[in-house]
Design a protein around this motif. Structure first.
Motif, mmCIF file in Angstrom:
data_model
loop_
_atom_site.group_PDB
_atom_site.id
_atom_site.type_symbol
_atom_site.label_atom_id
_atom_site.label_comp_id
_atom_site.label_asym_id
_atom_site.label_seq_id
_atom_site.Cartn_x
_atom_site.Cartn_y
_atom_site.Cartn_z
ATOM 1 N N ASP A 76 8.991 12.297 -12.646
ATOM 2 C CA ASP A 76 7.618 11.862 -12.903
ATOM 3 C C ASP A 76 6.673 12.736 -12.083
ATOM 4 O OD1 ASP A 76 6.035 9.436 -14.085
ATOM 5 O OD2 ASP A 76 5.249 9.704 -12.066
ATOM 6 N N ARG B 127 4.067 12.076 -10.726
ATOM 7 C CA ARG B 127 3.453 11.352 -9.609
ATOM 8 C C ARG B 127 4.470 10.992 -8.515
ATOM 9 N NH1 ARG B 127 -0.903 7.010 -11.639
ATOM 10 N NH2 ARG B 127 -1.214 6.906 -9.381
ATOM 11 N N ASN B 128 5.697 11.500 -8.599
ATOM 12 C CA ASN B 128 6.640 11.274 -7.490
ATOM 13 C C ASN B 128 6.046 11.843 -6.198
ATOM 14 O OD1 ASN B 128 8.591 10.016 -8.998
ATOM 15 N ND2 ASN B 128 9.874 11.826 -9.268
ATOM 16 N N LEU B 129 6.276 11.164 -5.080
ATOM 17 C CA LEU B 129 5.777 11.640 -3.793
ATOM 18 C C LEU B 129 6.553 12.896 -3.374
ATOM 19 C CD1 LEU B 129 5.324 8.289 -1.807
ATOM 20 C CD2 LEU B 129 3.708 9.458 -3.309
ATOM 21 N N VAL C 7 10.610 13.370 -2.412
ATOM 22 C CA VAL C 7 11.488 12.362 -3.032
ATOM 23 C C VAL C 7 12.453 13.083 -3.981
ATOM 24 C CG1 VAL C 7 11.567 10.378 -4.584
ATOM 25 C CG2 VAL C 7 9.846 10.468 -2.774
ATOM 26 N N GLU C 8 13.727 12.982 -3.670
ATOM 27 C CA GLU C 8 14.742 13.757 -4.395
ATOM 28 C C GLU C 8 15.372 12.954 -5.529
ATOM 29 O OE1 GLU C 8 15.372 16.875 -3.737
ATOM 30 O OE2 GLU C 8 14.252 17.068 -1.854
#
Lengths: 217, 217
Positions: free
Chosen positions: B198, B200-202, B205-206
């Motif tokens: 996504d 918008r993943n931070l 973040v794997e």
């Protein structure tokens, strides 16, 4: 312009209405992408869902089964629901509730007719072979009368039908986007693998051309 | 030793009986291989086949849906048929009639129960996430009470059930083996494709580990 079907009590979506499609182009595209379907019958008052292959010609969908089978007996003159469902991806969101799936599905409702005329039936069964394997029919020996008798073909008009589909990534609650959780889509796809020739094929008989361009889903 | 289920009028195979299996090991293996199922309900006297995800815990199969959905209303206290069907290959024979498909399928018949206890329901929904994505549940925020209310979970004992499967190459009439027609199997397989994160993943973040070892089918 593609025709849009009237929405019935059975095809109306109760929720996630933005996922519903009623135009023939969308419905036909999904039916044509995947022969595997599940046909629901009512037998002795309870539902029976049988997987089988369907194929479409024009505004009808067809499937076949053993002449003596339960589905055929239950289907003739009774309501059925023919469903095709294709899984396109697993949708992982930041909360359990918003996990979802990308998919394409079609439901066709109606009362099928059994094709009894032998010539018409043979033509339809040829249509199944041709639909799955373009050009193959001409290479096979003709069907015998006895073979045709063993097989029943059902025909259902695509009049009361709907498609439902989801595409795209996860949709989370706004505050959940701040969470350090991996979200995204894991796409899945039906793949055609290399053909496995029958050991009894005659020498020099080659893999037919249509195999090289086959797709499913 | 795996338990074999009693054969009922609904699960008895009328033809191709060698394709029928009634042992829990075979039935469970197919249910566990593919979450996508098709559940048949009888609604206003006619069949409705709805695709959804199923998951198995022990000797029960579960699925969920919107609390207000038609399927949930139709299912509670009524007979359903839950069918999983996996296409494994297209079988090309030397005659039209002997064309076939390699597949694995399961039908489970019975009357489902709606899980109403909120804690039990939350545990089952966690079970769905864990079944599909081992280890993911612990990484998500807990489900809210409101979210749990939106979702209904149905539970069906695996008591009246059967598996049906076909494997292997084409089986032709003996005289047809002399024909110069290519016969064989075109295997098909569900493939997991590379994950699409996504946007918008931070940062940092794997992709979770379970994605790398996922299989379907």
């Amino acid at each position: 312009m593609t025709e849009t079907l009237a929405i019935s009590e059975r095809t109306r979506l109760r929720r996630a209405r933005e996922r519903g499609y009623f135009d023939r182009e969308t419905i036909y595209g999904i039916l044509d992408a995947m022969p595997l379907c599940n046909v629901g019958y009512v037998i002795d008052g309870s539902p029976v869902v049988m997987p089988t292959f369907q194929w479409r010609e024009g505004d009808h969908v067809y499937w076949h089964a053993s002449s003596g089978g339960r589905g055929i007996k239950a289907a003739e003159g009774s309501q059925v629901c023919l469903t095709v469902a294709l899984l396109d991806g697993l949708v992982l969101a930041r909360s359990g509730l918003h996990h979802s799936a990308n998919f394409r599905s079609v439901m066709v409702f109606g009362t099928p007719e059994k094709i009894t005329d032998p010539e018409q039936k043979a033509a339809k069964l040829d249509g199944l072979i041709d639909h799955l394997y373009p050009g193959r029919k001409e290479t096979l020996r003709p069907m015998t009368d006895d073979e045709a008798k063993q097989t029943a073909v059902l025909s259902l008009p695509i009049e009361e039908a709907s498609a439902k589909l989801r595409t795209g990534g996860p949709v989370d609650d706004e505050e959940d986007y701040a969470l350090p959780i991996w979200a995204g889509v894991i796409p899945v796809k039906m793949q055609i693998m290399p053909p496995e020739p029958d050991p009894r094929n005659l020498d020099g008989v080659e893999v037919p051309d249509f195999v090289k361009s086959m797709t499913l889903g």
